[in-house]
Design a protein around this motif. Sequence first.
Motif, PDB file in Angstrom:
ATOM      1  N   LYS A 114      29.278  -1.334   2.577  1.00 26.91           N
ATOM      2  CA  LYS A 114      27.906  -0.941   2.746  1.00 26.91           C
ATOM      3  C   LYS A 114      27.069  -2.234   3.126  1.00 26.91           C
ATOM      4  CE  LYS A 114      27.100   0.836  -1.650  1.00 26.91           C
ATOM      5  NZ  LYS A 114      26.634   1.360  -2.555  1.00 26.91           N
ATOM      6  N   THR A 115      25.924  -1.889   3.986  1.00 21.99           N
ATOM      7  CA  THR A 115      25.207  -3.019   4.447  1.00 21.99           C
ATOM      8  C   THR A 115      24.778  -4.177   3.630  1.00 21.99           C
ATOM      9  OG1 THR A 115      24.236  -1.221   6.127  1.00 21.99           O
ATOM     10  CG2 THR A 115      23.087  -3.336   6.004  1.00 21.99           C
ATOM     11  N   ASP A 116      24.559  -3.954   2.453  1.00 22.13           N
ATOM     12  CA  ASP A 116      23.997  -4.899   1.666  1.00 22.13           C
ATOM     13  C   ASP A 116      25.224  -5.563   0.683  1.00 22.13           C
ATOM     14  OD1 ASP A 116      24.486  -2.677  -0.072  1.00 22.13           O
ATOM     15  OD2 ASP A 116      22.856  -3.051  -1.300  1.00 22.13           O
ATOM     16  N   GLN A 117      26.212  -5.180   1.152  1.00 20.87           N
ATOM     17  CA  GLN A 117      27.378  -5.807   0.125  1.00 20.87           C
ATOM     18  C   GLN A 117      28.303  -7.066   1.019  1.00 20.87           C
ATOM     19  OE1 GLN A 117      29.565  -1.652  -0.382  1.00 20.87           O
ATOM     20  NE2 GLN A 117      30.203  -2.932  -2.027  1.00 20.87           N
ATOM     21  N   LEU A 118      27.515  -7.511   2.130  1.00 21.56           N
ATOM     22  CA  LEU A 118      28.182  -8.650   2.868  1.00 21.56           C
ATOM     23  C   LEU A 118      26.878  -9.443   2.918  1.00 21.56           C
ATOM     24  CD1 LEU A 118      30.242 -10.107   4.376  1.00 21.56           C
ATOM     25  CD2 LEU A 118      29.567  -8.922   6.217  1.00 21.56           C
ATOM     26  N   SER A 119      26.908 -10.803   2.925  1.00 21.05           N
ATOM     27  CA  SER A 119      26.108 -11.800   3.237  1.00 21.05           C
ATOM     28  C   SER A 119      26.395 -13.087   3.908  1.00 21.05           C
ATOM     29  CB  SER A 119      25.248 -12.162   1.944  1.00 21.05           C
ATOM     30  OG  SER A 119      24.192 -13.332   2.229  1.00 21.05           O
ATOM     31  N   VAL A 120      26.097 -13.434   5.035  1.00 22.98           N
ATOM     32  CA  VAL A 120      26.426 -14.763   5.667  1.00 22.98           C
ATOM     33  C   VAL A 120      24.975 -15.628   5.582  1.00 22.98           C
ATOM     34  CG1 VAL A 120      28.333 -13.886   6.989  1.00 22.98           C
ATOM     35  CG2 VAL A 120      26.156 -13.783   7.928  1.00 22.98           C
ATOM     36  N   SER A 121      24.027 -15.224   4.637  1.00 26.82           N
ATOM     37  CA  SER A 121      22.771 -16.022   4.722  1.00 26.82           C
ATOM     38  C   SER A 121      23.145 -17.498   4.074  1.00 26.82           C
ATOM     39  CB  SER A 121      21.914 -15.306   3.901  1.00 26.82           C
ATOM     40  OG  SER A 121      21.802 -15.537   2.519  1.00 26.82           O
ATOM     41  N   GLU A 122      22.401 -18.446   4.618  1.00 26.46           N
ATOM     42  CA  GLU A 122      22.421 -19.789   4.085  1.00 26.46           C
ATOM     43  C   GLU A 122      22.467 -20.067   2.623  1.00 26.46           C
ATOM     44  OE1 GLU A 122      20.080 -22.713   6.211  1.00 26.46           O
ATOM     45  OE2 GLU A 122      20.561 -22.041   8.148  1.00 26.46           O
ATOM     46  N   GLY A 123      21.535 -19.104   2.021  1.00 26.17           N
ATOM     47  CA  GLY A 123      21.206 -19.094   0.697  1.00 26.17           C
ATOM     48  C   GLY A 123      22.325 -18.868  -0.193  1.00 26.17           C
ATOM     49  N   ASP A 124      22.959 -17.602   0.222  1.00 29.33           N
ATOM     50  CA  ASP A 124      24.142 -17.185  -0.426  1.00 29.33           C
ATOM     51  C   ASP A 124      25.329 -18.008  -0.367  1.00 29.33           C
ATOM     52  OD1 ASP A 124      22.994 -14.730  -2.019  1.00 29.33           O
ATOM     53  OD2 ASP A 124      23.268 -13.580  -0.026  1.00 29.33           O
ATOM     54  N   LEU A 125      25.478 -18.461   0.940  1.00 27.07           N
ATOM     55  CA  LEU A 125      26.562 -19.463   1.064  1.00 27.07           C
ATOM     56  C   LEU A 125      26.394 -20.552   0.389  1.00 27.07           C
ATOM     57  CD1 LEU A 125      27.438 -19.246   4.742  1.00 27.07           C
ATOM     58  CD2 LEU A 125      28.197 -17.698   3.134  1.00 27.07           C
ATOM     59  N   TYR A 126      25.461 -21.240   0.154  1.00 29.57           N
ATOM     60  CA  TYR A 126      25.161 -22.364  -0.688  1.00 29.57           C
ATOM     61  C   TYR A 126      25.350 -22.105  -2.286  1.00 29.57           C
ATOM     62  CZ  TYR A 126      22.840 -26.069  -3.340  1.00 29.57           C
ATOM     63  OH  TYR A 126      22.410 -26.957  -4.183  1.00 29.57           O
ATOM     64  N   ARG A 127      24.825 -21.101  -2.687  1.00 27.91           N
ATOM     65  CA  ARG A 127      25.003 -20.696  -4.014  1.00 27.91           C
ATOM     66  C   ARG A 127      26.415 -20.483  -4.569  1.00 27.91           C
ATOM     67  NH1 ARG A 127      24.115 -15.506  -7.250  1.00 27.91           N
ATOM     68  NH2 ARG A 127      24.009 -14.359  -5.629  1.00 27.91           N
ATOM     69  N   HIS A 128      27.215 -19.895  -3.697  1.00 29.24           N
ATOM     70  CA  HIS A 128      28.705 -19.823  -4.000  1.00 29.24           C
ATOM     71  C   HIS A 128      29.655 -20.819  -3.603  1.00 29.24           C
ATOM     72  CE1 HIS A 128      26.697 -15.618  -4.062  1.00 29.24           C
ATOM     73  NE2 HIS A 128      27.784 -15.146  -4.842  1.00 29.24           N
ATOM     74  N   GLY A 129      28.974 -21.719  -3.043  1.00 33.81           N
ATOM     75  CA  GLY A 129      29.768 -23.148  -2.854  1.00 33.81           C
ATOM     76  C   GLY A 129      29.893 -24.263  -3.934  1.00 33.81           C
ATOM     77  N   HIS A 130      29.379 -23.906  -5.150  1.00 34.54           N
ATOM     78  CA  HIS A 130      29.483 -24.761  -6.170  1.00 34.54           C
ATOM     79  C   HIS A 130      29.558 -24.067  -7.569  1.00 34.54           C
ATOM     80  CE1 HIS A 130      25.136 -24.405  -5.764  1.00 34.54           C
ATOM     81  NE2 HIS A 130      24.944 -24.735  -6.835  1.00 34.54           N
TER      82      HIS A 130
END
Length: 454
Positions: free
Chosen positions: A14-30
């Motif tokens: 679904k559209t909202d089940q994928l994110s490549v936003s900078e904020g989400d990538l940062y949050r999931h990197g640590h």
Amino acid sequence: MEKAWIEILRRSLKTDQLSVSEGDLYRHGHDESSHSAHEPEAVCFPESAQDVQTVLGIARTYGLSVTPFGSGSGLEGQSIPLKGGISLNFERMNQVIKFSPEDLLVTVGPGMTRLQLNSIINRHGLYFPIDPGADATIGGMVATNASGTTAVRYGAMRDQLLDLEIVLADGTVMHTGTKAKKSSSGYNMTGLFAGSEGTLGIITEITLKLHGIPEHTIAASCTFATPRECAEAAHMILLSGIPVMRMEFVDALSIRQVNTYGGYSLPEKHSLFFEFANMKKAAEEEALLAEELLRDMGCENWKVASGSEERALVWRARHEMAYAFRHQPGVSVTGGDVCVPISKLPDMIDYARELIAGSGLEGGILGHIGDGNFHTLIMYDAKDPSQQLAAETVNEKLAFQAIALEGTCTGEHGVGLGKMKFQEAEHGAAVPVMKSMKQLLDPGNLLNPGKIFA
């Protein structure tokens, strides 16, 4: 230009089940650890096992790594996606799937947190007792075999599990157990996946044992002149057979740290914290017997919490200890997490205190002294390589000493990135067997690569 596999993911979910936003990538990197951050290339938010199968199918096709993410409260870097790829965030799989209060069972999604679960089941007179401090997700707690302050009575997550639904790397969906309270049938697959840190399969459902809420709870604390005396006193309480719910050790430096952080007024001495939970008369007798034993051993400042609010305040302060160290501007913290046989605990705590003093750094010692597990929290300047090396050397020596005493390098935080170097020393000939299991279940090394084994 967007990568082809990201576009395929976008069309498959679904559209909202994928994110490549900078904020989400940062949050999931640590996570909460001091390990270096590394961002994923995309974040997916599955809502079902079928969604997980879909993501894994695309990952297999394109050779992408897939790293599960709970609440990001881990302390050994388990959720850091070292190879980029896809981070799987389970926050939307947080429902109660089946609740059977009559059987003392509940099945939940991996994204439910322990506080969310207890808010639902407490009204039925039941509770889930494993308490690692942070409001971690149940899935993350299974993946690291978490425990916490109640481990002296209830053990770790592995002891509370009956069944897991797992999606394997090849897309197979399997169950590891049943809803029966015990079984002698087949291998203990549930125990294998508990503590596997997302390296063998993706957890999509969890069936837990539940417990009745004790009628009466008493919290108490006392102080001793030295950490060793605290450890010896805790050992005596266990030998006496008093069924404590919690028994925690906190050294004087850590008490001072949390008093400053949270505005508390705890005595700034080496301390033991207790909780007794039972029928009212039994809990009162247990607390009284503990007081008598501890006073005979020279304790001071014995205090019983006067009510539920004061009791909650004491345990809130205990849970904030680690944050009192970690959340200081300009300061980095590294922590050990060893567990040894109870009789070896006084010597281990003395050894830890000597190592910290010899390092020239400030650090605290605290932990779940009732089951032989304690932590070090050592502060250093991350811009000074010599300080970082000194802090890491303390924890390395502690881990090898714990293993030499027939203990473990990690009592509850898991292996992740920080404890890989101790696996050969601790497990010996079992390491190749573990690696063969990984190869069998994940031949493409897609699931959380770079964790547990190099």
